[in-house]
Enzyme design. Structure first.
Site, PDB file in Angstrom:
ATOM      1  CB  ILE A 105      -4.594  -3.999 -39.248  1.00 49.63           C
ATOM      2  CG1 ILE A 105      -3.783  -5.232 -38.820  1.00 49.63           C
ATOM      3  CG2 ILE A 105      -3.697  -2.790 -39.342  1.00 49.63           C
ATOM      4  CD1 ILE A 105      -2.671  -5.595 -39.809  1.00 49.63           C
ATOM      5  CB  SER A 106      -5.959  -5.293 -33.708  1.00 48.41           C
ATOM      6  OG  SER A 106      -7.360  -5.325 -33.812  1.00 48.41           O
ATOM      7  CD  GLN A 107      -1.543  -1.765 -28.957  1.00 49.67           C
ATOM      8  OE1 GLN A 107      -2.711  -1.560 -28.599  1.00 49.67           O
ATOM      9  NE2 GLN A 107      -0.504  -1.531 -28.173  1.00 49.67           N
ATOM     10  N   PRO A 108      -0.445  -4.749 -32.658  1.00 47.43           N
ATOM     11  CG  PRO A 108       1.541  -4.705 -33.898  1.00 47.43           C
ATOM     12  CD  PRO A 108       0.434  -3.817 -33.394  1.00 47.43           C
ATOM     13  NE  ARG A 120       0.182  -5.089 -37.275  1.00 50.40           N
ATOM     14  CZ  ARG A 120       0.007  -3.779 -37.099  1.00 50.40           C
ATOM     15  NH1 ARG A 120       0.994  -2.942 -37.410  1.00 50.40           N
ATOM     16  NH2 ARG A 120      -1.136  -3.308 -36.629  1.00 50.40           N
TER      17      ARG A 120
END
Length: 220
Positions: free
Chosen positions: A63-66, A37
């Site tokens: 970038i989205s939350q994992p 990431r």
């Protein structure tokens, strides 16, 4: 990385009554563990790359939350012989995860600068089964339809009809829907063998808006 994976599992535990499961598919978790990431965030954000939260990537995008990346991918129920359409390439992180789970990934991005940088990044990192394009996600990518999975990484005010049409029978569409950041629902749309679609609410989310640049959008 290990802490990120542990955080994802913790979030699954907290939301299991909403998502209907106590764990995510192991193939998905293995893919999350393989994608670096920190390669998909700006240099000044690298120290936060494995935190369980969204991060800015420029151009007003994130970038989205994992956990959300993992959940949305898991909801697609990916198979290695299938194809998937991603609407909203962003930095390419979600794209990379999908590429480890699908035979072919078609990924669309409206912002030319993000599309170009993500394509270069994914090529540099060795992801070879991805076909990117710069285009309007509301229209989908009909040339390669139908898709077994469609994943939308920004919130639309409604489910675009083109995406419903481009979903294969037995396919799954995962999309956040809502007009305001604080009133969005993550939806799972499935299409049966007769071509009828069925929608299920998963949980509340907060995404950047999915922009529509078609002429009709400006006429409204």
């Amino acid at each position: 990385m290990q802490q990120m994976l542990a955080d994802i599992n913790s979030e699954v535990g907290y939301t299991r009554h909403l998502i209907g499961k106590a764990s995510l598919d192991q193939r998905l978790m293995d893919a999350m563990a393989q994608v670096p990431r920190d390669e998909f965030v700006p240099d000044e954000m690298k120290k936060l790359a494995f935190d369980n939260g969204p991060l800015p990537i420029g151009h007003g995008q994130t970038i989205s939350q994992p956990y959300i990346v993992a959940l949305m991918t898991d909801l697609l129920v990916p198979e290695p012989d299938q194809s998937v359409l991603e609407v909203g390439t962003g930095s390419g992180y979600q794209t990379a995860v999908l590429s480890l789970l699908y035979h072919k990934v078609y990924s669309m991005e409206l912002i030319p600068e993000l599309s170009k940088s993500a394509s270069q990044r994914l090529a540099r990192l060795g992801y070879t089964n991805i076909q990117p394009c710069c285009g309007n996600g509301y229209q989908g990518w009909p040339e390669h339809a139908p898709y077994h999975g469609i994943l939308v990484t920004a919130a639309a005010p409604y489910i675009p009809e083109a995406l419903r049409e481009q979903l294969a029978p037995g396919g799954r569409l995962v999309i956040p829907v809502g007009s305001f950041r604080m009133s969005q629902q993550l939806l799972l749309v499935t299409k049966d063998a007769q071509g009828h679609t069925h929608t299920r609410d998963i949980l509340s989310v907060a995404f950047v808006p999915l922009v529509d640049q078609s002429p009709a959008a400006f006429d409204e």
